[in-house]
Design an enzyme around this catalytic site. Structure first.
Site, PDB file in Angstrom:
ATOM      1  N   GLU A 100      -1.649  -8.911   3.811  1.00 48.80           N
ATOM      2  CA  GLU A 100      -1.629  -9.307   5.229  1.00 48.80           C
ATOM      3  C   GLU A 100      -2.992  -9.235   5.895  1.00 48.80           C
ATOM      4  OE1 GLU A 100      -0.884  -6.379   4.102  1.00 48.80           O
ATOM      5  OE2 GLU A 100      -1.842  -4.975   5.466  1.00 48.80           O
ATOM      6  N   HIS A 116      -3.381  -5.229   0.087  1.00 56.81           N
ATOM      7  CA  HIS A 116      -2.897  -5.707   1.394  1.00 56.81           C
ATOM      8  C   HIS A 116      -2.945  -7.220   1.527  1.00 56.81           C
ATOM      9  CE1 HIS A 116      -2.689  -1.870   3.655  1.00 56.81           C
ATOM     10  NE2 HIS A 116      -3.582  -1.472   2.775  1.00 56.81           N
ATOM     11  N   CYS A 140       0.832  -1.199   0.000  1.00 56.27           N
ATOM     12  CA  CYS A 140       0.000   0.000   0.000  1.00 56.27           C
ATOM     13  C   CYS A 140       0.875   1.261   0.000  1.00 56.27           C
ATOM     14  CB  CYS A 140      -0.994  -0.039   1.160  1.00 56.27           C
ATOM     15  SG  CYS A 140      -2.374   1.087   0.871  1.00 56.27           S
TER      16      CYS A 140
END
Ligand SMILES: *[C@@H]1O[C@H](CO)[C@@H](O)[C@H](O)[C@H]1NC(C)=O
Ligand SMILES: *[C@@H]1O[C@H](CO)[C@@H](O)[C@H](O)[C@H]1NC(C)=O
Ligand SMILES: *[C@@H]1O[C@H](CO)[C@@H](O)[C@H](O)[C@H]1NC(C)=O
Ligand SMILES: *[C@@H]1O[C@H](CO)[C@@H](O)[C@H](O)[C@H]1NC(C)=O
Length: 323
Positions: A246, A244, A134
Site C-alpha cells: 500500500e 507493504h 507487515c
C-alpha cells in the site's frame, strides 16, 4: 394446476443459480459492492502525534479503494458480539502493519477472534478473505502456529522479491502479468519496514505453518537473515505479505527510502485488484444502508502528519485501548 407446472422450470433455474452463489465459480454472482474491514492499531500515548487511542494509516484505505472497495475501521478491545455483527456485514479483513505486542495486545486479541471466525466461515462454505501486511502478516503466522516463531532482524528498504521455484502454483501469483512479474523480481518495488521475520527454516520445521501456507517469496534482511516475504493459505483465501504493497503510491515517509516508480505503483495496484476481487466473492452485507453508511471510514477525517512513518492517518477514540 397448469400454472404450477409451468413454474417448475423457473424454480429449477433458481435452484441452480443458488448453487452458483458463493465462491469463485460464476462471475454473475460476484458482489460488486465489497466492503472491507481494516483492524485498527493502538496508538502509543507517549508518542507524537497522538490524536486518538487507535489509528489506521490512510494508505491502506486508499489501496483498498483503488481496487473498488469501501473500508470500515474495526475496533480493538470490543465484545464478541461486536465482532460477530461486523463480520456478517463485511466481505474481507485486512490486518495492517504496526508495532504492538503480537500475542498480548488488543490488536492480537481482535485478530484472533476475526481469524477464527474466518476459518469457521470458510469451512462452512462462506467465502471470507483475510489479508495481512507487515505486522498483519506476522500476526497470521502467530495465529496459525499458536505461538510466536518470529526472529529479530533488520529490513528497512525497498527490495525485489526472490520467488520460489513453484510460485506459479499459487493463486496470488498464478496470473501475474509479465510487467508485474518482471517488476517484482528485477526492481526494488517492495517496501520493507520490519524488525522481525519468519525464516523459511522455522516455517518448514513447524507442522501447523507448513501444512497451512505455501510461501512464494523470500528476502534477505540487512543482517543476512532470510525471511518469508509473501505467502498464502493453501485451503483458505488468506494472504500475507511481510512488505507493504500500500505504500508506494500513497505514502511519502520523510525518513525512508520509498521509491515511487511507475513499476512500483503498478505492483501496488495488482495486489489491490487481486484482494478486492477475492472480497467480491463474499456475500456478507450490512442489515440496511443506514447501518452501512454510518460504519464507513468516510465518517472520519484523516490527519496529515509529519510523523516519520506515515504521511496520513485516521485516528479514532474508540475504547481507550492503550495496547
Ligand atoms: C481523541 O481524544 C483526544 C483527547 O481528548 C483529542 O485530542 C482528539 O482530538 C480526539 N480525536 C478524535 C479523532 O476525535
Ligand atoms: C535495489 O536496491 C539495491 C540496494 O538495496 C541496489 O543494490 C540495487 O541496485 C537496486 N536495484 C535496482 C534495479 O534499482
Ligand atoms: C535473494 O536471494 C539471494 C541469495 O540468497 C540473496 O543474496 C539476495 O540478497 C536476495 N535478494 C533480496 C532482495 O532479498
Ligand atoms: C438498520 O440496522 C441497524 C442495525 O441492525 C438497526 O439498529 C436499525 O434499526 C436498522 N434501521 C432501519 C432503518 O432498518
Amino acid at each position: 394446476m397448469m400454472d404450477i407446472i409451468q413454474k417448475i422450470p423457473v424454480a429449477t433455474i433458481c435452484l441452480i443459480t443458488m448453487i452458483c452463489v458463493g465462491p469463485s465459480i460464476c462471475d454473475g454472482s460476484l458482489n460488486s459492492r465489497p466492503i472491507i474491514g481494516v483492524l485498527a492499531q493502538s496508538s502509543d500515548p507517549k508518542s507524537q502525534p497522538y490524536y486518538g487511542d487507535t489509528y489506521i494509516p490512510s494508505a491502506y484505505v486508499k489501496w483498498l479503494e483503488s481496487g473498488g472497495a469501501r473500508v470500515v475501521p474495526i475496533r480493538v478491545r470490543e465484545s464478541g458480539e461486536y465482532y460477530e455483527k461486523l463480520f456478517k456485514s463485511i466481505n474481507g479483513v485486512v490486518f495492517p502493519g504496526g508495532d504492538v505486542n503480537i500475542v498480548t495486545s488488543y490488536f492480537a486479541k481482535a485478530a484472533k477472534i476475526l481469524y477464527n471466525m474466518a476459518l469457521r466461515a470458510n469451512d462452512a462454505g462462506d467465502y471470507f478473505p483475510l489479508w495481512g501486511t507487515c505486522q498483519g502478516f506476522q500476526q497470521l503466522t502467530v495465529l496459525t502456529a499458536g505461538k510466536d516463531l518470529l526472529s529479530a532482524l533488520h529490513a528497512h528498504r525497498m527490495m525485489a522479491l526472490n520467488l520460489t521455484h513453484n510460485f506459479g502454483q499459487s493463486r496470488l501469483f498464478a496470473d501475474l502479468p509479465k510487467y508485474i512479474l518482471t517488476s517484482l523480481i528485477s526492481y526494488n518495488v517492495t517496501a520493507n519496514h520490519h524488525n522481525y521475520g519468519l525464516s523459511p527454516t522455522t516455517f518448514s520445521q513447524n507442522q501447523a505453518l507448513r501444512t497451512f501456507y505455501r510461501f512464494m517469496s523470500t528476502n534477505v534482511a540487512d543482517n543476512g537473515k532470510e525471511f518469508i516475504s509473501t505467502f498464502e493459505a493453501i485451503k483458505y483465501p488468506f494472504y500475507g505479505v511481510q512488505w507493504h504493497p500500500e505504500k508506494v503510491p500513497y505514502d511519502w515517509d520523510l525518513n525512508d527510502a520509498l521509491t515511487h516508480t511507475r513499476r512500483g505503483v503498478k505492483v501496488t495496484q495488482y495486489f489491490a485488484d487481486f484482494f478486492v476481487e477475492e472480497c467480491r466473492k463474499s456475500g456478507h452485507h450490512f442489515p440496511n444502508i443506514t447501518a452501512e453508511i454510518s460504519t464507513l471510514i468516510n465518517n472520519y477525517q484523516p490527519h496529515f502528519t509529519t510523523d516519520t512513518r506515515f504521511q496520513e492517518r485516521y485516528f479514532f477514540n474508540f475504547t481507550q485501548p492503550h495496547f
